[in-house]
Design an enzyme around this catalytic site. Structure first.
Site, mmCIF file in Angstrom:
data_model
loop_
_atom_site.group_PDB
_atom_site.id
_atom_site.type_symbol
_atom_site.label_atom_id
_atom_site.label_comp_id
_atom_site.label_asym_id
_atom_site.label_seq_id
_atom_site.Cartn_x
_atom_site.Cartn_y
_atom_site.Cartn_z
ATOM 1 N NE ARG A 30 -0.567 0.390 4.934
ATOM 2 C CZ ARG A 30 -0.967 -0.469 6.117
ATOM 3 N NH1 ARG A 30 -2.078 -1.348 5.905
ATOM 4 N NH2 ARG A 30 -0.340 -0.282 7.135
ATOM 5 C CD GLU A 56 1.971 2.886 6.624
ATOM 6 O OE1 GLU A 56 0.658 2.823 6.177
ATOM 7 O OE2 GLU A 56 2.123 3.286 7.896
ATOM 8 C CG ASP A 106 6.113 -2.529 12.028
ATOM 9 O OD1 ASP A 106 6.038 -1.287 12.891
ATOM 10 O OD2 ASP A 106 4.997 -2.930 11.753
ATOM 11 C CD GLU A 117 -1.404 -3.361 8.965
ATOM 12 O OE1 GLU A 117 -2.170 -3.229 7.836
ATOM 13 O OE2 GLU A 117 -0.914 -2.219 9.427
ATOM 14 C CG HIS A 143 2.108 -5.139 8.215
ATOM 15 N ND1 HIS A 143 1.953 -4.541 7.288
ATOM 16 C CD2 HIS A 143 2.434 -4.367 9.593
ATOM 17 C CE1 HIS A 143 1.891 -3.380 7.573
ATOM 18 N NE2 HIS A 143 2.009 -3.068 8.746
HETATM 19 C C1 BGC Z 1 2.175 0.534 10.185
HETATM 20 C C2 BGC Z 1 2.762 -0.361 11.405
HETATM 21 C C3 BGC Z 1 3.244 0.908 12.119
HETATM 22 C C4 BGC Z 1 2.324 1.798 12.656
HETATM 23 C C5 BGC Z 1 2.414 2.644 13.751
HETATM 24 C C6 BGC Z 1 1.105 1.425 10.536
HETATM 25 O O1 BGC Z 1 0.472 2.024 9.384
HETATM 26 O O2 BGC Z 1 1.710 -0.292 8.887
HETATM 27 O O3 BGC Z 1 3.123 -1.260 10.987
HETATM 28 O O4 BGC Z 1 4.202 0.319 13.232
HETATM 29 O O5 BGC Z 1 1.612 2.496 11.547
HETATM 30 O O6 BGC Z 1 1.577 2.638 14.682
#
Ligand code: BGC
Length: 883
Positions: free
Chosen positions: A472, A474, A481, A753, A774
């Site tokens: 996506r 991001e 993570d 995720e 994820h």
């Molecule tokens: C990500 C997570 C990240 C988080 C922060 C998300 O959008 O995909 O893996 O750690 O934002 O809260």
């Protein structure tokens, strides 16, 4: 068999090209216990450094200490070792490294370089006229070419190159090297990585053509969470020097300067990491990168000497490259003319497509997606605003082939429209090519699938930074993570150089007042937002600690120490009475134990709000942990510090504020107990009680975890440590939500995720945040290696110098085989249970020792290098592990 050192590495890499470390460090795996070594380094067959016999058992990171290394020099080295009785090994096979460029005019802004004249200076070249910029559209690719003459056959040719953008370099019609998306992602305002290529085989006498194609990449394309494009700039630029050495010792170079020609009206109409590539084959410049092509209608390249980027530094880690190619498992046609091609595996990369019987101008679209909807069409909504769509406009032919260059997608399925018949597709898997180091197999197909999914997820999220997701809009280096996944990552792959590069990204994104970012690189500017989040920012301390424990490299700690100190001091200054409550306006609240059961409560029937660990408990736990680790790292570096004492004060405050006499912790959440136990925050007396409360807190969830990404693997480890291995095994074997088993039984070939990314009967979670690739929850891989396999590093003997093998069988497993290629050699642990007999076979590499703890509560035994076999009856009682 001749015994000799193997696995020769220089700065963590095998035969690296273009180092800019002035005194590279050398490592090897000795064939037997080592009491001494000798290294010889040669340059053009002349000895430049001979250590003679050095009394030492160290085989890691021996720093070169000969005369200064020459710019662009090629150095060969070999090593031999002696055992404690004075017996020598044979010499190793030779290995080599080459140095990068230290000459003036290359490294801009480097203090040791004072460029003489513009002529000596390599320029940043690209389009000469201003391009029309639209935030809506990705930039077209820029093509650059330069013809040059070579008089005779050559001895060696080396290209040093980089770009603002992403580039593919070409020589005489061939792609140079196998790296894709170079120069990869850094904060280009702080440093731009260059790459070194040996192109000796591509240069020929007569006319040659060096070319480059530039795309927007991270530099000028879209980046997750940023509005619009052009986060770093919009002028794509190429920067390169090609050195040619002839047999008579002559050296010449051509570099990027006014003599290049440019054209941005070629076949790549647009390309963007998030939004795919648009390619019009009718616009190809046939032969543009070969001699004889007329570039009369190309323009002279635009030239700049000092853009506000750089310095240019050598890339430290393994490049992104294609590591596997997959053939699809099926093709369907849910609607006429809509072909869905299934690779059978959620992967990250792109497709190489061969189209048949095309007509000129025919438009074929490839849309990439991770999952299918009930009607067999692709589910695309979770891509959010990303458009992972490649568009190919045909030149018209019996067959034509297309493979994009400057994008990547996270997908299992590709939907093809605009073609009269399904194309032949090859799925190209690409990622930062950190070598594989771990393998895991056991008697449970479910658990093997879970580990397979974890490993694929890791591959899918190593793209120059450890990303949260690959599909996506991001794809950021989210710190929380990787903080929790780092040990799993280290088991699966050699992350040493990848993390070293990433930690520099982290330092460069640290704010002036010491806040570590939530992700790195941080194109949005960390001074303003996305920083200082507990558990996320703490990756800046926890990941280097893991590097230390697993790779035993002090330099890493030394180069990162001041940054870690500034972070802990920052939190300390704002944590009155040692409780971290002030998450700072700039942290935008905290994510806390992200994605815990409160985000899917209607599925478990448990009361809402019981899963979320109170933020002060959560944050203070991380504050205590980072401070404790910093104190330990200060000790390793021989520094006197206040952090051991501070950690004790934080632990005392934690207990005073949050812990009752019976071991109950404020909020009574699973996560709260897990973090307090895992970070050793409680007095010894309360630990077994807290573990009991943890188990009790699972009741409302029907025996499931309610934990989010920060406490899940830690829950598995703590349950095991406190005598509840049976519960941990029950969890890994579950196939109901929330569980890993649910994912892999519902089509997951990568880790999701969210625990409830897809639920039978309910469907998908919100498309606003629902990646199927994820790794955070996949951090349970650490538990699988450590508990099932039994492989545990020992922080007191870092770099696996000494380790503990302590398999804890359970969950109905009959056997497990785990291997880890440590920096000191291959470690194996294999056990099986047959007719009530438990057997264990362990391989301990040379120059290391291991403590073996059988699951029968017998005394631990210390063993040396070799293969060791143990046997015991399998009706053992599992005892709690020492705290
Ligand atoms: C990500 C997570 C990240 C988080 C922060 C998300 O959008 O995909 O893996 O750690 O934002 O809260």
């Amino acid at each position: 068999m001749t015994l000799r050192p193997t696995s020769l590495r220089c700065e963590y890499l095998t035969n690296p090209l273009g180092l800019d470390v002035r005194c590279p460090r050398l490592s090897w795996v000795p064939p037997f216990d080592q009491a001494g070594y000798q290294i010889i380094v040669t340059h053009s067959a002349l000895k430049v450094w001979d250590t003679a016999r050095v009394k030492s058992d160290e085989s890691l990171q021996i720093e070169y200490a000969g005369p200064p290394l020459e710019s662009r020099g090629r150095y060969e080295w070999k090593v031999r070792v002696w055992n404690p009785k004075g017996k020598a090994s044979a010499w190793s096979a030779p290995a080599f490294w080459t140095m990068g460029i230290f000459t003036p005019g290359w490294h801009l802004f480097c203090p040791w370089d004072q460029p003489h004249t513009d002529q000596d200076m390599t320029a940043w070249i690209g389009e000469s006229t201003a391009q029309t910029l639209s935030d809506k559209q990705s930039l077209p690719a820029t093509y650059l070419r330069r013809a040059f003459q070579v008089k005779e056959t050559i001895k060696r040719a080396t290209l040093y190159a980089t770009a603002l953008g992403v580039y593919e370099a070409r020589l005489n019609g061939q792609r140079i090297g196998d790296q894709v998306l170079a120069p990869e992602w850094t904060d280009y305002r702080r440093r731009v990585q260059y790459q070194t290529y040996d192109v000796t085989a591509l240069v020929r006498p007569g006319e040659n053509v060096l070319g480059a194609i530039l795309g927007a990449g991270w530099f000028a394309g879209r980046i997750g969470l940023s509005e619009g494009r052009f986060n770093y700039g919009h002028r794509l630029r190429f920067f390169a020097r090609l050195y040619v050495e002839t047999h008579d010792g002559q050296q010449e170079y051509i570099h990027t300067d006014v003599n290049w020609r440019v054209n941005s009206d070629g076949p790549i109409l647009g390309a963007d990491i998030l939004d795919g590539e648009q390619y019009d084959a009718r616009k190809e410049f046939s032969g543009w990168d070969t001699p004889g092509f007329s570039d009369a209608d190309w323009k002279p390249a635009g030239v700049e000497w000092t853009p506000n980027f750089g310095p240019v530094v050598a890339q430290k880690n393994e490049p992104i490259r294609i590591t596997q190619r997959l053939i699809p498992v099926s093709v369907t046609e849910p609607h006429p003319g809509v072909f869905i091609i299934d690779l059978g595996q959620n992967v990250v990369g792109w497709c190489r497509s061969t189209f048949h019987q095309t007509t000129p101008g025919q438009v074929i679209k490839l849309r990439h997606a991770e999952v299918l909807q009930a009607d067999g069409t692709i589910y695309f909504e979770n891509m959010r605003t990303a458009a992972p769509i490649d568009t190919y406009i045909c030149r018209g032919a019996a067959t034509e082939m297309f493979e994009p260059r400057f994008t990547y997608h996270g997908f299992r399925y590709v939907e093809v429209t605009g073609a009269t018949q399904p194309p032949e597709i090859v799925g190209c898997v690409l990622h930062s090519a950190a070598p594989e180091t771990g393998s895991f197999a056991c008697s449970s197909p479910l658990l093997n699938k879970i580990m397979g999914a974890i490993q694929w997820t890791q591959r899918g999220n190593l793209h120059s930074t450890p990303t949260d997701c690959p599909q996506r809009d991001e794809r950021l280096g989210w710190m929380g993570d990787i903080q929790v996944f780092s040990q799993t990552a280290i088991f699966n792959r050699d992350m040493a150089s990848f993390f070293r590069k990433f930690m520099q990204d982290v330092r460069e994104a640290q704010t002036l007042d010491g806040r570590f970012p939530d992700f790195a690189p941080h194109p949005q500017g960390p001074e303003n937002r996305f920083t200082a989040n507990p558990g996320w920012a703490d990756a800046g301390v926890i990941v280097p600690w893991r590097q230390w424990v697993n790779y035993g490299d002090k330099t890493l700690l030394a180069e990162h120490y001041a940054a870690m100190q500034r972070w802990v001091d920052y939190v300390d200054a704002r944590s009155h009475d040692h409780i971290w409550r002030d998450f700072s306006m700039l942290a935008m609240g905290t994510y806390g134990d992200w994605l815990n059961a409160d985000t899917f409560i209607n599925l478990t029937g448990a009361p809402w709000g019981k899963a979320t660990c109170p933020k002060d408990v959560y944050a203070t736990a991380f504050f205590a942990h980072s401070t404790e680790l910093l104190g330990k790292m200060a000790g390793v570096l021989g520094k006197k510090s206040r952090y051991d004492r501070l950690a004790r004060q934080i632990r005392a405050a934690f207990n005073r504020e949050f812990v009752q006499r019976d071991g109950k912790i404020k909020g009574d959440t699973q996560a709260g107990y897990v973090l307090a136990l895992h970070f050793d925050l409680l007095p010894k007396r309360l630990r077994p009680l807290a573990a009991k409360h943890l188990v009790a807190a699972m009741k409302p969830y029907n025996g499931h975890l309610s934990t989010g990404i920060q406490s899940t693997v830690r829950a598995m480890l703590e349950l095991t440590r406190w005598g509840y291995a049976d519960i941990a095994y029950a969890l890994i074997n579950k196939t109901t939500i929330p569980s890993w088993g649910y994912m892999v039984e519902h089509g997951g070939t990568t880790i999701w995720e969210r625990w409830d990314g897809y639920v039978e009967g309910r469907g998908f979670q919100t498309p606003a945040m629902n990646s199927f690739n994820h790794y955070a929850i996949g951090a349970v891989g650490e538990w699988m290696y450590r508990v099932i396999g039994g492989l545990n590093p020992d922080e007191a003997a870092p770099g696996w110098r000494h380790f503990v093998v302590r398999p804890i069988p359970g969950g109905g497993l009959k056997w497990a085989k785990v291997a880890y290629e440590s920096v000191r050699g291959l470690i194996r642990s294999e056990w099986r249970i047959e007719q009530d007999v438990f057997t264990l076979e362990v391989t301990v590499p040379a120059n290391t020792t291991a403590t073996i703890q059988l699951p029968d509560a017998s005394k631990p035994r210390r063993v040396k290098a070799g293969v060791h076999r143990f046997k015991t009856k399998s009706r053992f009682v599992i005892v709690p592990l020492p705290s």
